[in-house]
Design an enzyme around this catalytic site. Structure first.
Site, PDB file in Angstrom:
ATOM      1  CE1 TYR A   1      -1.629  -2.862 -12.064  1.00  0.00           C
ATOM      2  CE2 TYR A   1      -1.416  -1.648 -14.130  1.00  0.00           C
ATOM      3  CZ  TYR A   1      -0.839  -2.284 -13.043  1.00  0.00           C
ATOM      4  OH  TYR A   1       0.526  -2.326 -12.929  1.00  0.00           O
TER       5      TYR A   1
ATOM      6  CD  GLU B   1      17.015  -8.396  -9.161  1.00  0.00           C
ATOM      7  OE1 GLU B   1      17.515  -7.495  -9.873  1.00  0.00           O
ATOM      8  OE2 GLU B   1      15.828  -8.752  -9.259  1.00  0.00           O
TER       9      GLU B   1
ATOM     10  CG  ASP C   1     -18.284 -11.651  34.932  1.00  0.00           C
ATOM     11  OD1 ASP C   1     -18.108 -10.961  35.945  1.00  0.00           O
ATOM     12  OD2 ASP C   1     -18.055 -11.249  33.772  1.00  0.00           O
TER      13      ASP C   1
END
Length: 730
Positions: free
Chosen positions: A86, A379, A497
């Site tokens: 982290y 907000e 093809d």
């Protein structure tokens, strides 16, 4: 019964510790609110870190049991994992790169290894609770590897991923040493969500340029699986903020704040301590405003809240010191005994206090240098029930793409922000309310609950589409069906093809000659007297003649301009003209001259502009320009334009593989028809064949063909089984 598993770095409830021991309390943030409605349904669960390191196994077991009662599954990390995963890789590599601060990045190998290991721990915990038909929704930059890990462990799982911070341009993303692993991890999801279309565009650019992923608009092809990349702007719980603003405690606090500041105008600034928030530039702009507008002295206050965050990290500590010095300088330079221009508070506040400040503030100043969305702006709007107030918003925030009635500024331009402050403080009431009501309509419609529902509904649509297309994939059951029809047929037509189908795609068009294995396979198919084998290609007839001399199968060259039956000479389609070639060829050569790697190939009655060697994004750009330039010639001379696989071809409208196929069908009757191809030219064949024909598209399921194969290498395996079926029945 299937369930949804939400996976994020943090749980919506965190474990805290004080002198009285451990306790549980709700986590802050819009994610917990937004996903609450999803989490509340059925047996849905949420996996994440509980916010603290607990080494005692008994305490871990206790909190695991307690949280599981709320359908929350904690993943405990030790201090080293928290530091490397982290604080280390997530916030010292991904955060600065994704927010356009590459000089702050620290590419530490040990932190990367910890990041990988923690993502693996998340995977292992998910696998303990996940069922095959569950939906797994992974969140944010801490878990970029997890979708790919999940895809390997649960190939058929429904996996969504949402990134809550910006995604940088590929020129920045490519700085990360482990960019390939990160991209492959993210692409394990079925649906990738970002806040803005810019983020979508940047991700697609990184995926296509750095690891060569094919894309069609926002649809990426990853190992034969469709991955969709789309914007989902995140909202807030608007009603909660509107209701909070009417609470008695909040209205009382609003009255108290207004009394404290008298008749002053309040400019509100709320941020977490971070270099991406533009706090220094905001203060510099406010100082410039005060210096040039002395009439506003003692008439306005910048009420600035900075929420502490990682202030022991050197970059953040330096930022905190810089803010302290700049606030002190402004207050000393412009303040008076009864007025401080900047009211500065370095700590967090409860939501009720924030709601009161939103209602007091005449101006909300939100100017991050880069932000995924920024919910403070929304907000503020939700709290303004009387529709007053002005929002000044950075164009670098995702919210600026929605809240276009805010005053939009470039946060790097302090003169721009100064002008915005002056405009906001002098804005007429009618204009203020008009702008605010327009933004409130958006904020109250596109709520966080709306965001979550949209994402989950889209993920379900994609899985339904994948389920439908999967039914067309040539797997064991369809393969058996084709082989059975082949065995039972008394006359068969095999239309094959060449480039991209019988052989892989080559950058050099002259290096795609047949190999010995292909010769043996085609000869084995042709040896069955019930088979009529046709190679139908866009190649020059001279090339096919060189590659297949004396072979007993039919050849169709240049999409039908030339045809050759076994033992016969090449036959040219009548009525074709080359009068257009000089004029059109000059134009195509001019485009090749200014596009390094492009070249023009002349065929008997067509010209092909190849860009397979051109820089990845430049080639398609030039190709589209060329197509636009050729449209007039197409209309004038009766020509057909074809946008193929890294080639633009112009030819007579009378020539295509479909017409050549109709000529073959006109001359013979077949009770089994098999046609396979990989590009746009083969669609002409698929469309003229009867609906019961076994038509197969290679490389994508988007086609008129009934079935599809994931990749060219699967073609020979299927043809080998047909050839073996011939041998078994001869």
């Amino acid at each position: 019964m299937s369930k949804t598993i939400i996976v994020s770095n943090r749980l919506p409830i965190k474990i805290t510790e004080d002198e009285n021991g451990y306790a549980l309390q709700p986590s802050e943030g819009g994610l917990a609110t937004g996903l609450a409605s999803i989490h509340a349904q059925g047996d849905n669960s949420w996996i994440g870190w509980p916010g603290i390191s607990i080494d005692d196994p008994q305490q871990q077991a206790y909190f695991t049991s307690t949280l599981q009662e709320k359908r929350l599954i904690p993943l405990f990390l030790d201090e080293d994992e928290i530091k490397g995963f982290y604080e280390g890789f997530s916030n010292e590599v991904l955060w600065p790169i994704f927010h356009y601060f590459p000089n702050f990045a620290n590419y530490n190998l040990q932190n990367w290894e910890t990041y990988v290991r923690v993502n693996q721990k998340f995977l292992e915990l998910i696998l303990q609770v996940a069922e095959p038909d569950d939906t797994i929704w992974v969140h944010d930059y801490q878990l970029l590897l997890l979708p790919g890990m999940l895809r390997k462990a649960l190939p058929d799982a429904s996996i969504g991923f949402f990134q809550h911070i910006p995604f940088p341009s590929q020129e920045l993303f490519r700085l990360i040493p482990w960019r390939k692993e990160l991209l492959e991890g993210i692409l394990g999801a079925d649906l990738l969500g970002f806040h803005t279309f810019d983020d979508v565009r940047h991700f697609i650019s990184s995926a296509t340029r750095l690891i060569g992923t094919n894309n069609n608009a926002n649809r990426l092809e990853v190992e034969g699986r469709a991955v969709f990349v789309e914007p989902f702007p995140m909202g807030i719980d608007s009603k909660r903020f509107a209701d909070l603003s009417q609470a008695e405690a909040v209205t009382n606090r609003v009255a108290e704040l207004r009394s404290n500041f008298g008749g002053q105008k309040i400019i509100l600034s709320i941020d977490r301590l971070d270099y991406s928030k533009g706090i220094i530039q905001r203060l510099e702009a406010f100082e410039l405003f005060l210096r040039e507008n002395p009439a506003f002295h003692k008439e306005v206050t910048l009420y600035m809240i900075v929420v502490p965050s990682r202030d022991m990290v050197p970059h953040y500590r330096e930022l905190k010191d810089h803010i302290d010095r700049l606030v002190g300088h402004i207050n000393a330079q412009y303040g008076a005994y009864d007025w401080y221009p900047v009211a500065y508070f370095y700590h967090g506040y409860p939501m009720s206090e924030i709601a009161a400040l939103y209602n007091v503030a005449d101006v909300c100043l939100v100017t991050p240098m880069r932000d995924g969305m920024n919910l403070v702006s929304k907000e503020y709007i939700a709290c303004r029930k009387d529709a007053t107030g002005v929002l000044i918003l950075s164009e670098m925030a995702g919210a600026a793409k929605e809240l276009i009635d805010a005053i939009i500024v470039n946060p790097n331009n302090i003169h721009d922000t100064r002008d915005a402050l002056l405009a906001a403080l002098n804005m007429p009431m009618a204009e203020m309310k008009k702008r605010m009501k327009s933004m409130q309509a958006i904020v109250f419609k596109f709520t966080v609950q709306h965001w979550a529902t949209l994402f989950m509904n889209r993920l379900q649509e994609i899985k339904n589409e994948q389920s439908t297309t999967k039914a067309r994939l040539v797997g064991a059951s369809i393969e058996e069906q084709i082989i059975t029809q082949y065995k039972n047929a008394s006359s068969r037509l095999l239309l094959l093809d060449y480039d991209g189908t019988l052989v892989g795609f080559q950058d050099d068009i002259d290096k795609a000659s047949p190999d010995e294995e292909l010769y043996q396979l085609l000869d084995q198919l042709e040896a069955d007297i019930l088979n009529h084998l046709v190679i139908i290609s866009g190649r020059k007839h001279s090339t096919l003649e060189k590659w297949f001399p004396g072979r007993n199968y039919s050849l169709v060259a240049e999409h039908g301009v030339w045809t050759k039956e076994p033992g016969s000479e090449w036959r040219l389609k009548s009525g074709l003209s080359n009068s257009w070639k000089d004029e059109v060829g000059s134009l195509m050569e001019a485009f090749a001259d200014r596009t390094p790697g492009a070249f023009v190939e002349e065929k008997s009655f067509s010209l092909a502009w190849h860009y397979r060697k051109v820089q990845r994004d430049l080639g398609p750009l030039r190709a589209h320009e060329l197509i636009d330039s050729l449209r007039d010639y197409s209309a004038t001379y009766g020509l057909q334009l074809l946008d193929g696989d890294k080639v633009v071809e112009i030819r007579s409208a009378e020539v295509n593989k479909g017409r050549a196929t109709l000529d073959i069908l006109h001359e013979n009757h077949y009770d089994f028809i098999f046609s396979i191809g990989d590009d746009r030219t083969d669609e002409d064949t698929f469309q003229v064949l009867p609906p019961e024909a076994c038509t197969v598209k290679v490389g994508t399921e988007v086609s008129a063909a009934r079935f599809y194969l994931k990749q060219q290498s699967d073609v020979r395996a299927l043809l080998r089984k047909l050839a073996d079926a011939s041998t078994a029945t001869q």
